[in-house]
Design a protein around this motif. Structure first.
Motif, short mmCIF file in Angstrom:
data_model
loop_
_atom_site.label_atom_id
_atom_site.label_comp_id
_atom_site.label_asym_id
_atom_site.label_seq_id
_atom_site.Cartn_x
_atom_site.Cartn_y
_atom_site.Cartn_z
N ASN A 1 0.29 0.29 6.35
CA ASN A 1 -0.86 -0.45 6.84
C ASN A 1 -0.40 -1.56 7.76
O ASN A 1 -0.65 -2.72 7.50
CB ASN A 1 -1.63 -1.02 5.66
N HIS B 1 0.81 -1.21 0.00
CA HIS B 1 0.00 0.00 0.00
C HIS B 1 0.84 1.26 0.00
O HIS B 1 1.95 1.28 0.53
CB HIS B 1 -0.91 0.01 1.23
N ALA C 1 -5.96 -2.27 9.07
CA ALA C 1 -4.86 -3.02 8.47
C ALA C 1 -5.07 -4.51 8.67
O ALA C 1 -4.79 -5.31 7.77
CB ALA C 1 -3.54 -2.59 9.08
#
Ligand code: ATP
Ligand code: ATP
Ligand code: MG
Ligand code: MG
Lengths: 503, 342, 307, 342
Positions: free
Chosen positions: A90, A86, B224
């Protein structure tokens, strides 16, 4: 079996107020690196998020190995062999590197985790990738660059068919970038298809086989390797021609008046005896390897971290800076390298973010904030920095990465500090906008401001700085005039480990 | 690669995810350990102080009394530790415990089911409430505070309604009282044994299983975790259900200890349990916490309360002292963190 | 409405042919209040009136009790029965009831207002003193005793304590009260307090619990410590299954009980009289009784005990 | 929004500044509005329902009774809204209010100070507690939950100690009762007027002043705010002090309403106030919230409670119903957010 791995056609996606993608297409072959380029907000990340199951597309089809697939969740994407690094970090900060890499795929013995096996697997992976990190280290203890390496390791651990890299190098210095490129070569040989997003044009020629260009959410065209020509690509991206500016001459703008003098700054962890001067009208570049301590210097100066035994003089007067608000009231602004954690109020709108550091300018004696003037100012910055946003009241979280970065820059421009410390200011910013920001920095120093610019992109440091401070291992190993500096010389100083120092 | 070798991997805290904590260096691995030893130090200081302050404090009878009085809050705190590590909160544990006790009473006294069935029924009542909490939070996306606050009210009401607003007495149920007050290990009340066994179980769950791993992951960065392919909604339901099961056990234990289900009891227990968890070093921001810490936190609370009672401190002053000690205990910890940061 | 607890009136306005009496109590969860409620309900059935019974969750909630009283006034009942949590705070609402011409009768504790017609209550000071007399007799007139109170502020808690303390001080100079602590009537908390007291005062002869929760807490503590019946003299207050059992098996020497069912009955009777234009007696003393193993079966006592 | 989708987005409209403020700007502004109107819809539904369910509900006497009963919780909730928007929490408001009331009693009854002095003294008592909370949280870096939990215990104890464990009656203080029960505006109790005036004040503070801006900024990302040159520690102290001042006012109002300072009151009020804030759409995660929402949230709670009483629902059932209604009310809101997100 055809060589085509992935084909995407007619993809459209809109968000409230924004058509992010409009009838976009591209193809990816086995063992190929396809670069996806475009200005900030062109829709690159959105497209990749659709491929990795984070967003659902409004229209269009995705064919993997010639079969149409429906990617409705990150899990499906993983199962189909699509893996993504990403653009924004993340990771789970409180978990270790190994735990992060194999989250969701932990080795187990019935009900129980096999922690040793997990660490061994992670260690093997990191070794294989040439990344020197301790798998048991907590992610919250890592710098942005190292976190980025963890993201990379995580994505590579999937043995994916299609590997998406969304600006993997934006936080890396050249050396880690090289490591990454070696990995990419190896992956290509094993038949993995790689989609590579970057604003660093010099990287394209190095590793990509084809380049697909997006502009404003639309497909513009694809160039084959042999057609690759950077000016052409840039023109396709921005729809106009961009001139590259010249390197500054050492005292071109700078006077001899010292506005900031740092003497003998130490921190308990890393910094040793940091001393340097910043002159009026000067851009002072800071170069060094990842973890050399550049960010640490900036944070120590502005009082974000505790420092020991250093002195800071501003305009000849010694000042005591205990916290960032002291720094700002002495006219020093600091733009953090990590916009998400330390730069932005992601849930607030663009206007709030732009005005955050300068709110007092719009506040009357009674504490009332007068929004009209402030909003006008925000609009001006949105226009002059070409921040792509539906309006100044759009939520910052919804802006593309590069445009978020511009918002942080606007925040500090609005504050109008005499001394600005920019830590990786062009992180994630497209080529066209970069040129504009360079111009802006030059204008600022021309107007008598002074700038410290920390950057991991050597060309950028060389382009802009009047003088360059090189750091290694928490010390300053050299301060070079621009005329004397080139990449080789800087690398030389940046890899000195001992106490040698040349001025 | 050479450069990466050249740079020593030093500790530095720079939170990459959403949590905008100031960056702190930390002897990261030891961190929880140290925290616990600090809480532990507070506990020792209290024990020493009270031993000197009153000769009647450090007697086996009183110590076992303290342990017994830790049991219920401790068991509640164990379950809540999971929830708090995910970044959530559970306000329904106090009255939920009461409802579990009442249901145990219904099963054993009104329906005259066998002991084991009634006990399991009581525990499952807790699990069911936890499941509903988890469902409301994970699927309906209600904020944990409000979802469990609502459950707190509902459980309180149901406990009264189901019991007919009167206590249910277990005196006729052979062996029930022994669940809390018998002694499988001579001298140690079973309730304390249950607390320790559950603590061990919770420790294993939290640090050796997938459930524990995802508990920390969700608390660190839920988004996440989800994007990594973990079904966070399912796991949140599981975690709240686990917390509910602990609540259920607490219900059975308090029922056995009082030999009755008192339907009006329970409010206020949740704050005590949460305080124990936080004093033990678990962060309400999520991602950080430990079972040992919770156990120590619960002991600090009950030692403090017992010590003040033994010293015959006036009731109205007791709260003042407890408040101040909590501040000092947690401040010591904050101080350490600050010193680390320099 | 709801299905449980069939004796309740539901929406009282619907039942317009029957007189309606709204009772606002100090609580509803404790057995004592449940007994008052059942007394009120049986009397209501006998007299053919409708009653509702409301009360806050805890006896500290003065404010929310006032809101209940306000809501009761707004329901326009034929009469209100009220037990004041605080004697002053209720004065303005008594004026409001007067304005609305709703007669008010009181139970358990009164309001400092001239408007209410009557009060049915127990003399708590006297009840506390009676507990002291029995305590003194049981421990032989000397030694250490301690009190586990249920509230250090609401009137019953304070009076049951003060009646006991004053009587001991006045009549039994050889008895010392070594500790008084408060467990909010929470059984668990009271048990832990009692254990701490027993640990802190090894010579303790007797413990007095000022309500059901406090008393049962003490009984639990004694049981947990494995003390033999009678080693420590326990005196309780109120009744309930657990206290009756404790007295039967000797863990508790005896207890003071009020007549909550009688309070409920007297309150509804007074309200009924008021509705019908009769002036009820100003103070209705419903009495209190000492009960122990010897007299528990007596019909007079058995009638006022509740389970 | 539809308009924007229909128009092909061209370069000029997309690249910010030059474009006229597009319609979407209205969106995030309307967002809070909509949220509030949803809470508002719940309120209206409740009002309509109860009006049909009981003829005694929609009378001026009862409505003004509802408003009066909203006053105290509402005032507490207003102050807490600030704290919660920063991402903090304040558990000390309930017993803090009580301590403020007791101090007012000390000033007015024991020390016989002039009315205005006593009232200001009571309010400042609240401010002082807020200041201490802020200091503990901002400077000593204690977690808000634990710092204010400790303050809750301390305030509770001090209220009892200072009052000598008995109510302080204001009956001798001329005019004091009128602070809550008089009517400057005929028919409207002053307590309600105070609530509305304070709500206006809080609204202005939150949306028009620097304090409000920084409140939101700190709740969104405290570290980013700090690095932007905002002295976040100072502002957090200010914010907790403001919340404390509201607590102080609540103390005076409840004292006037009860014509007495009841030293044992207060526990439980904090949860009610926080619930009102959250029902009103303020997020416990910080960065989002509104005063109007809080006001509506507080009204929902008191309408619900009053309505159930007017309907003579049995007390033990009331909590069950309140819990369920809270779930439904907040779920509606979560649903809207989900629809927005997709
Ligand atoms: N969740 C979202 N909500 C609303 N708008 C969004 C959202 N995600 C992306 N957008 C919008 O879609 C457009 C494309 O964004 P995207 O992130 O794909 O750009 P990008 O090409 O990756 O840019 P960059 O180079 O800056 O990373 C932008 O205008 C952005 O504001
Ligand atoms: N507060 C701290 N405590 C412990 N270690 C720290 C701290 N700050 C920095 N470090 C360590 O010092 C080194 C320098 O980090 P810093 O971020 O200053 O480097 P940099 O030159 O800006 O490099 P980059 O930002 O590219 O990683 C890193 O290895 C980091 O782990
Ligand atoms: Mg992007
Ligand atoms: Mg850096």
């Amino acid at each position: 079996m055809s060589n085509q791995l992935l084909r995407v056609t007619g993809i459209s996606k809109s968000f409230p107020g924004v058509q992010a993608l409009k009838d976009v297409q591209f193809e990816l072959d086995r063992g190929e690196v396809l670069a996806l380029v475009g200005e900030n907000g062109a829709g690159k990340s959105s497209l990749m998020k659709i491929l990795s199951g984070i967003y659902t597309k409004d229209e269009g089809s995705i064919f993997l190995d010639g079969v149409e697939v429906n990617i409705d969740s990150p899990k499906t994407a993983q199962a189909l062999g699509v893996s993504i690094i990403h653009q924004e970090m993340n990771l789970m900060a409180h978990l270790t590197i190994a735990q992060n890499i194999f989250i969701g795929r932990e080795p187990r013995d019935g009900l129980f985790l096999r922690e040793r096996a997990l660490n061994r697997k992670a260690d093997e992976l990191l070794k294989r990738l040439g990344i020197n990190l301790d798998p048991k280290a907590l992610v919250e203890t890592l710098t942005v660059a190292k976190q980025q390496m963890v993201e990379i390791a995580k994505a590579l651990s999937f043995d994916a068919k299609v590997l998406i890299m969304d600006e993997p190098t934006s936080a890396l210095t050249d050396v880690e970038t090289e490591t990454l490129f070696t990995l990419i070569e190896a992956l290509k040989r094993s038949g993995t298809g790689i989609i590579y997003i970057s604003h660093r044009m010099d990287e394209l020629r190095r590793i990509t086989d084809r380049v697909t260009v997006l502009r404003d959410g639309e497909y513009i065209g694809t160039l084959q390797k042999e057609q690759l020509d950077i000016p052409t690509i840039i023109e396709m991206m921005v729809g106009r021609h961009i001139e590259e500016g010249a390197r500054p001459k050492a005292r071109e703008h700078s006077s001899d008046e010292v506005v900031l003098k740092v003497e003998g700054l130490n921190t308990r962890q890393l910094l040793k005896d940091i001393s340097f001067e910043l002159k009026r009208g000067e851009i002072l570049g800071f170069a060094g390897m990842m973890g050399a301590g550049r960010t640490e210097v900036a944070r120590a100066i502005i009082g974000a971290d505790l420092s020991e035994g250093g002195r800071v003089h501003i305009n000849g007067k010694q000042v005591k800076i205990r916290q960032p608000s002291d720094a700002v009231s002495h006219g020093i602004g600091y733009l953090s390298e990590d916009r998400k954690a330390y730069g932005l109020l992601l849930e607030q709108d663009v206007n709030t973010n732009v005005l955050l550091a300068s709110l007092r300018d719009y506040t009357d004696a009674l504490g009332f904030v007068h929004t009209m003037k402030g909003k006008q100012k925000s609009r001006e910055y949105v226009a002059s920095l070409r921040i792509k946003t539906p309006s100044i009241s759009a939520t910052t979280k919804n802006l593309s990465g590069g445009n978020q970065q511009k918002v942080v820059i606007a925040k500090w421009l609005a504050r109008d500090c005499d001394i600005l410390i920019f830590d990786e200011p062009t992180r994630g910013i497209d080529v066209g906008a970069k040129e504009e920001i360079y111009k802006l920095l030059n204008d600022l120093v021309a107007a008598g401001k002074s700038i410290i610019m920390i950057s991991s992109e050597l060309p950028e440091v060389l382009r802009l700085s009047h003088r360059i401070v090189v750091m290694a291992n928490g010390r300053i190993t050299g301060i070079l005039d621009n005329e004397d500096a080139d990449q080789a010389k800087i690398m030389d100083y940046a890899t000195r480990m001992g106490d040698e120092r040349e001025l | 690669m050479t450069a990466m070798n050249a740079t020593p991997v030093t500790d530095q805290t720079r939170v990459g995810g959403g949590a905008p904590e100031p960056r702190r260096s930390a002897k990261s691995f030891l961190r929880t350990q140290i925290q616990q030893s600090l809480a532990f130090a507070t506990l020792v200081v209290l024990l020493v102080f009270f031993s000197f302050a009153s000769s009647n404090f450090f007697t086996w009878s009183n110590i076992s009394g303290i342990l017994l009085s830790t049991a219920v809050i401790g068991i509640l705190a164990l379950g809540t530790t999971f929830v708090i590590i995910t970044g959530g909160i559970d306000l329904s544990i106090g009255t939920g415990m009461t409802l579990a006790a009442v249901m145990t009473g219904i099963f054993l006294v009104n329906l005259e089911l066998p002991l084991i069935v009634g006990v399991i029924g009581g525990i499952l009542t807790g699990g069911l409430m936890g499941f509903v909490n988890g469902f409301n939070i994970a699927i309906l996306r209600l904020p944990p505070f409000i979802a469990t606050l609502a459950m707190m009210l509902i459980a309180q009401g149901l406990a009264l309604v189901i019991s007919g607003v009167r206590p249910i007495y277990f005196s006729g149920v052979v062996g029930f009282k022994n669940i809390a007050l018998g002694s499988v290990i001579p001298g140690l009340p079973n309730a304390v044994l249950i607390l320790f066994v559950l603590a061990l179980l919770a420790y294993v769950l939290l640090s050796k299983t997938l459930l524990g791993r995802y508990t920390f992951a969700i608390g660190s960065n839920e988004e996440a975790t989800r994007l990594s392919g973990v079904d966070t909604r399912k796991w949140k339901i599981v975690i709240y259900t686990v917390a509910g099961l602990f609540t259920g056990v607490a219900g059975v234990v308090i029922g056995a200890r009082l030999d009755s289900a008192q339907p009006q009891l329970g409010t206020g227990y949740e704050l005590q349990a949460i305080a124990a968890v936080i004093i033990g070093g678990t962060s309400l921001l999520g991602g950080r916490g430990s079972i040992l810490g919770t156990l120590i936190g619960a002991l600090i609370m009950s030692v403090l309360i017992n010590g003040l009672r033994i010293m015959s401190i006036q009731t109205e002053w007791q709260n003042v002292v407890i408040g101040v000690v909590i501040l000092i205990a947690v401040f010591t910890d904050a101080l350490r963190q600050r010193r680390d940061a320099s | 409405g709801c299905s449980a607890g069939g004796s309740d009136a539901g929406d009282a306005a619907a039942d317009s042919d029957k007189p309606y009496i709204a009772l606002v109590s100090k609580g509803f969860q404790h057995q004592f209040w449940q007994a008052v409620k059942s007394g009120a309900e049986s009397k209501a059935e006998e007299l053919g009136v409708t009653v509702t019974f409301d009360g806050p969750a805890s006896e500290t909630e003065v404010d929310s009790q006032l809101q209940m009283l306000q809501a009761a006034i707004d329901k326009k009942p034929d009469a209100i029965g009220y037990a004041a949590l605080d004697p002053e705070a209720c004065v303005s609402l008594m004026d409001a009831a007067k304005t609305a011409s709703i007669p008010v009768v009181q139970f358990d504790a009164g309001c400092n207002s001239d408007y209410p017609l009557s009060i049915a209550k127990t003399d708590s000071l006297g009840a506390g003193a009676l507990a002291a007399d029995h305590m003194a007799e049981l421990i032989g007139g000397k030694g250490e005793v301690a009190i586990v109170g249920h509230s250090q502020i609401n009137s019953t808690g304070v009076e049951r304590r003060d009646g006991f303390v004053e009587q001991i001080e006045a009549e039994y100079p050889d008895i010392t009260i070594v500790d008084i602590q408060y467990g909010d009537g929470d059984h668990l908390k009271s048990a832990d307090i009692a254990k701490a007291m027993i640990a802190a005062h090894p010579d303790l002869k007797g413990l007095y619990g000022t309500n059901e929760g406090s008393a049962i807490g003490i009984v639990n503590a004694v049981g947990e410590l494995g003390l033999d019946a009678g080693e420590l003299t326990v005196i309780g207050f109120d009744s309930g299954q657990a206290q009756i059992d404790a007295i039967t098996n000797g863990l508790m020497a005896g207890a003071i009980t009020q007549n909550p069912i009688g309070i409920g009955e007297a309150t509804v009777q007074a309200a009924f009289d008021a509705i019908n234009g009769k002036t009820p007696e100003k103070v209705i003393d419903t009495g209190y009784f000492w009960f122990d193993k010897t007299n528990m079966e007596d019909s007079e006592i058995a009638a006022v005990l509740y389970k």
